[in-house]
Design an enzyme around this catalytic site. Structure first.
Site, mmCIF file in Angstrom:
data_model
loop_
_atom_site.group_PDB
_atom_site.id
_atom_site.type_symbol
_atom_site.label_atom_id
_atom_site.label_comp_id
_atom_site.label_asym_id
_atom_site.label_seq_id
_atom_site.Cartn_x
_atom_site.Cartn_y
_atom_site.Cartn_z
ATOM 1 N N MET A 1 8.152 -6.533 -6.756
ATOM 2 C CA MET A 1 6.945 -6.906 -7.460
ATOM 3 C C MET A 1 5.835 -5.960 -6.993
ATOM 4 O O MET A 1 5.626 -5.798 -5.804
ATOM 5 C CB MET A 1 6.618 -8.360 -7.128
ATOM 6 N N HIS A 2 5.184 -5.342 -7.933
ATOM 7 C CA HIS A 2 4.111 -4.411 -7.613
ATOM 8 C C HIS A 2 2.863 -5.157 -7.161
ATOM 9 O O HIS A 2 2.797 -6.387 -7.206
ATOM 10 C CB HIS A 2 3.793 -3.547 -8.826
ATOM 11 N N ALA A 3 1.858 -4.405 -6.746
ATOM 12 C CA ALA A 3 0.649 -4.991 -6.172
ATOM 13 C C ALA A 3 -0.094 -5.910 -7.149
ATOM 14 O O ALA A 3 -0.522 -6.997 -6.760
ATOM 15 C CB ALA A 3 -0.278 -3.886 -5.673
#
Length: 75
Positions: A1-3
């Site tokens: 999961m990206h930022a």
């Protein structure tokens, strides 16, 4: 999961009094912790389990599930 999705999840979880956890492959982290959520390294297609315990647990779970349903606002 990206930022950005991680931040959205953490921000939403933090709005509730209940304790909220998210797990991937048996590893569970505090869903109110940005570092914890990012260390799950959840990629698209990962199976995640969300659980909550507390006075507003149902509302917390509903809000978090909704974030996934709308794909974090991304197309």
């Amino acid at each position: 999961m990206h930022a950005r999705p991680s931040a959205m999840l953490v921000s939403t979880a933090s709005k509730f009094k209940s304790e909220v956890w998210i797990a991937k492959d048996g590893r569970e982290v505090n869903a109110k912790s940005m570092l914890g959520v990012m260390t799950l390294a959840a990629e698209m297609g990962s199976t995640l389990v969300i659980r909550a315990d507390g006075p507003d647990e149902d509302k917390a779970l509903d809000a978090l599930v909704r974030i996934f349903e709308i794909r974090f606002g991304e197309n």
